[in-house]
Design a protein around this motif. Structure first.
Motif, PDB file in Angstrom:
ATOM      1  N   GLY A   8       0.820  -1.208   0.000  1.00 30.28           N
ATOM      2  CA  GLY A   8       0.000   0.000   0.000  1.00 30.28           C
ATOM      3  C   GLY A   8       0.854   1.257   0.000  1.00 30.28           C
ATOM      4  N   TYR A   9       1.904   1.245   0.827  1.00 28.80           N
ATOM      5  CA  TYR A   9       2.815   2.399   0.867  1.00 28.80           C
ATOM      6  C   TYR A   9       3.556   2.559  -0.465  1.00 28.80           C
ATOM      7  CZ  TYR A   9       2.220   2.757   5.940  1.00 28.80           C
ATOM      8  OH  TYR A   9       1.705   2.928   7.209  1.00 28.80           O
ATOM      9  N   LEU A  10       4.020   1.452  -1.022  1.00 24.49           N
ATOM     10  CA  LEU A  10       4.765   1.509  -2.284  1.00 24.49           C
ATOM     11  C   LEU A  10       3.883   2.001  -3.426  1.00 24.49           C
ATOM     12  CD1 LEU A  10       6.912  -1.765  -2.102  1.00 24.49           C
ATOM     13  CD2 LEU A  10       7.647   0.593  -1.711  1.00 24.49           C
ATOM     14  N   ASN A  11       2.631   1.565  -3.434  1.00 32.26           N
ATOM     15  CA  ASN A  11       1.704   2.013  -4.471  1.00 32.26           C
ATOM     16  C   ASN A  11       1.431   3.516  -4.339  1.00 32.26           C
ATOM     17  OD1 ASN A  11      -0.285   1.397  -6.665  1.00 32.26           O
ATOM     18  ND2 ASN A  11      -1.726   2.132  -5.125  1.00 32.26           N
ATOM     19  N   ALA A  12       1.271   3.972  -3.099  1.00 33.73           N
ATOM     20  CA  ALA A  12       1.053   5.403  -2.873  1.00 33.73           C
ATOM     21  C   ALA A  12       2.289   6.209  -3.269  1.00 33.73           C
ATOM     22  CB  ALA A  12       0.719   5.650  -1.402  1.00 33.73           C
ATOM     23  N   LEU A  13       3.466   5.659  -2.986  1.00 37.01           N
ATOM     24  CA  LEU A  13       4.709   6.333  -3.377  1.00 37.01           C
ATOM     25  C   LEU A  13       4.810   6.437  -4.894  1.00 37.01           C
ATOM     26  CD1 LEU A  13       7.458   7.538  -2.640  1.00 37.01           C
ATOM     27  CD2 LEU A  13       8.379   5.200  -2.610  1.00 37.01           C
ATOM     28  N   TYR A  14       4.459   5.361  -5.582  1.00 37.82           N
ATOM     29  CA  TYR A  14       4.474   5.369  -7.048  1.00 37.82           C
ATOM     30  C   TYR A  14       3.517   6.424  -7.588  1.00 37.82           C
ATOM     31  CZ  TYR A  14       3.229   4.014 -11.790  1.00 37.82           C
ATOM     32  OH  TYR A  14       2.949   4.040 -13.129  1.00 37.82           O
ATOM     33  N   GLU A  15       2.314   6.504  -7.027  1.00 37.49           N
ATOM     34  CA  GLU A  15       1.336   7.491  -7.483  1.00 37.49           C
ATOM     35  C   GLU A  15       1.861   8.913  -7.255  1.00 37.49           C
ATOM     36  OE1 GLU A  15      -2.233   6.574  -5.380  1.00 37.49           O
ATOM     37  OE2 GLU A  15      -2.830   4.965  -6.761  1.00 37.49           O
ATOM     38  N   SER A  16       2.475   9.135  -6.114  1.00 36.68           N
ATOM     39  CA  SER A  16       3.023  10.462  -5.821  1.00 36.68           C
ATOM     40  C   SER A  16       4.143  10.820  -6.798  1.00 36.68           C
ATOM     41  CB  SER A  16       3.543  10.527  -4.384  1.00 36.68           C
ATOM     42  OG  SER A  16       2.484  10.522  -3.451  1.00 36.68           O
ATOM     43  N   LEU A  17       5.037   9.866  -7.042  1.00 36.71           N
ATOM     44  CA  LEU A  17       6.135  10.115  -7.981  1.00 36.71           C
ATOM     45  C   LEU A  17       5.602  10.397  -9.384  1.00 36.71           C
ATOM     46  CD1 LEU A  17       8.802   7.485  -6.873  1.00 36.71           C
ATOM     47  CD2 LEU A  17       9.065   9.972  -6.869  1.00 36.71           C
ATOM     48  N   LEU A  18       4.569   9.666  -9.779  1.00 41.87           N
ATOM     49  CA  LEU A  18       3.960   9.886 -11.094  1.00 41.87           C
ATOM     50  C   LEU A  18       3.418  11.302 -11.193  1.00 41.87           C
ATOM     51  CD1 LEU A  18       3.098   8.534 -13.795  1.00 41.87           C
ATOM     52  CD2 LEU A  18       0.911   8.014 -12.689  1.00 41.87           C
ATOM     53  N   MET A  19       2.686  11.735 -10.175  1.00 39.82           N
ATOM     54  CA  MET A  19       2.143  13.092 -10.173  1.00 39.82           C
ATOM     55  C   MET A  19       3.252  14.135 -10.190  1.00 39.82           C
ATOM     56  SD  MET A  19      -1.166  13.113  -7.612  1.00 39.82           S
ATOM     57  CE  MET A  19      -0.346  12.354  -6.203  1.00 39.82           C
ATOM     58  N   ILE A  20       4.264  13.933  -9.348  1.00 40.61           N
ATOM     59  CA  ILE A  20       5.327  14.925  -9.206  1.00 40.61           C
ATOM     60  C   ILE A  20       6.150  15.050 -10.486  1.00 40.61           C
ATOM     61  CG2 ILE A  20       7.461  15.471  -7.972  1.00 40.61           C
ATOM     62  CD1 ILE A  20       6.147  13.959  -5.546  1.00 40.61           C
ATOM     63  N   VAL A  21       6.578  13.909 -11.028  1.00 40.86           N
ATOM     64  CA  VAL A  21       7.464  13.934 -12.194  1.00 40.86           C
ATOM     65  C   VAL A  21       6.748  14.480 -13.427  1.00 40.86           C
ATOM     66  CG1 VAL A  21       8.796  12.511 -13.800  1.00 40.86           C
ATOM     67  CG2 VAL A  21       8.953  12.089 -11.332  1.00 40.86           C
ATOM     68  N   LEU A  22       5.548  13.977 -13.711  1.00 40.44           N
ATOM     69  CA  LEU A  22       4.841  14.418 -14.913  1.00 40.44           C
ATOM     70  C   LEU A  22       4.424  15.886 -14.815  1.00 40.44           C
ATOM     71  CD1 LEU A  22       2.633  11.344 -15.903  1.00 40.44           C
ATOM     72  CD2 LEU A  22       4.801  12.100 -16.878  1.00 40.44           C
ATOM     73  N   SER A  23       3.827  16.265 -13.703  1.00 42.28           N
ATOM     74  CA  SER A  23       3.427  17.669 -13.565  1.00 42.28           C
ATOM     75  C   SER A  23       4.656  18.570 -13.496  1.00 42.28           C
ATOM     76  CB  SER A  23       2.548  17.861 -12.335  1.00 42.28           C
ATOM     77  OG  SER A  23       3.220  17.471 -11.152  1.00 42.28           O
ATOM     78  N   GLY A  24       5.752  18.066 -12.937  1.00 41.97           N
ATOM     79  CA  GLY A  24       6.988  18.839 -12.906  1.00 41.97           C
ATOM     80  C   GLY A  24       7.515  19.108 -14.303  1.00 41.97           C
ATOM     81  N   ILE A  25       7.553  18.075 -15.128  1.00 46.57           N
ATOM     82  CA  ILE A  25       8.027  18.224 -16.502  1.00 46.57           C
ATOM     83  C   ILE A  25       7.128  19.179 -17.280  1.00 46.57           C
ATOM     84  CG2 ILE A  25       8.338  17.017 -18.709  1.00 46.57           C
ATOM     85  CD1 ILE A  25       9.211  14.558 -17.054  1.00 46.57           C
ATOM     86  N   PHE A  26       5.815  18.963 -17.185  1.00 44.59           N
ATOM     87  CA  PHE A  26       4.876  19.818 -17.920  1.00 44.59           C
ATOM     88  C   PHE A  26       4.978  21.272 -17.471  1.00 44.59           C
ATOM     89  CE2 PHE A  26       1.992  15.864 -18.334  1.00 44.59           C
ATOM     90  CZ  PHE A  26       2.667  15.472 -19.479  1.00 44.59           C
ATOM     91  N   SER A  27       5.072  21.492 -16.164  1.00 44.17           N
ATOM     92  CA  SER A  27       5.117  22.869 -15.657  1.00 44.17           C
ATOM     93  C   SER A  27       6.422  23.563 -16.027  1.00 44.17           C
ATOM     94  CB  SER A  27       4.914  22.894 -14.138  1.00 44.17           C
ATOM     95  OG  SER A  27       5.956  22.214 -13.463  1.00 44.17           O
ATOM     96  N   VAL A  28       7.520  22.822 -16.062  1.00 47.06           N
ATOM     97  CA  VAL A  28       8.796  23.420 -16.460  1.00 47.06           C
ATOM     98  C   VAL A  28       8.762  23.808 -17.938  1.00 47.06           C
ATOM     99  CG1 VAL A  28      11.249  22.917 -16.872  1.00 47.06           C
ATOM    100  CG2 VAL A  28      10.209  22.333 -14.680  1.00 47.06           C
TER     101      VAL A  28
END
Length: 213
Positions: free
Chosen positions: A5-25
């Motif tokens: 459960g923790y690993l899945n939540a971590l993956y979801e957070s990383l997905l949000m952070i990396v993709l939105s980070g790239i798009f926003s930059v």
């Protein structure tokens, strides 16, 4: 709450952070270039355009992220087909981070020595060449530091997104920690978010050090 459960939540957070980070930059870079072009002492001053864009960026920066995310639910539904979940959260995360990214990148480009720009102009460089071959190259170390701060900022945004249906570590904290009074889960999530911040900061510092050697 088990390890998966923790690993899945971590993956979801990383997905949000990396993709939105790239798009926003990417979007922030575009806006910053327009600002650099059109500002009063820019490469091609356009006072009205600069003032309008400056105003819009300031408006979006002034919105609290939670309110902005609620306002952007319809847009998320149009773009990805839903307003709930990890993928849907990328839309408001990107829009919330883009004005910040634009300001950070604009500030980094403004640090380039005006003498270098004038020297490039005297050699016949076009405005486009000055931006992409002079200013971006000269400002690269500062840009790396700025982009690092953008990603760290999005880490905090992503945690808040989880509170209102965005998934990730924020959702675990609110659904399993807060609502169930599980202090241990809250503590683990806080530590994981802290480690994410440290990860992005360490990566940014390492790249910065390589560029400044």
């Amino acid at each position: 709450m088990n390890l998966n459960g923790y690993l899945n939540a971590l993956y979801e957070s990383l997905l949000m952070i990396v993709l939105s980070g790239i798009f926003s930059v990417v979007l922030g870079l575009f806006l910053a270039i327009v600002l650099i072009y059109t500002k009063e002492k820019g490469l091609s001053p356009r006072k009205n355009l600069y003032n309008a864009l400056d105003f819009v960026i300031n408006v979006f920066r002034s919105f609290p992220f939670i309110i902005l995310m609620f306002l952007l639910f319809p847009l998320s539904r149009v773009i990805v087909g839903t307003s709930i979940g990890t993928v849907a959260a990328i839309v408001p995360l990107t829009i919330a981070a883009t004005p910040f990214a634009a300001r950070v990148i604009e500030g980094s480009l403004d640090t380039v020595d005006k003498g270098i720009i004038e020297a490039a102009r005297s050699f016949g460089a076009t405005n486009r060449q000055i931006i992409f071959r002079v200013m971006l190259v000269e400002a690269l170390p500062n840009l790396v530091q700025g982009i690092t701060n953008i990603f760290i900022n999005i880490v905090g945004y992503s945690a808040m997104a989880g509170v209102i249906g965005g998934g990730g570590l924020g959702a675990v904290a609110i659904n399993y920690g807060y609502y169930r009074w599980e202090d241990t889960i809250m503590f683990i999530v806080v530590v994981m978010i802290f480690l994410l911040v440290q990860l992005f900061q360490s990566l940014g510092n390492r790249i910065f050090q390589k560029l400044t050697r």
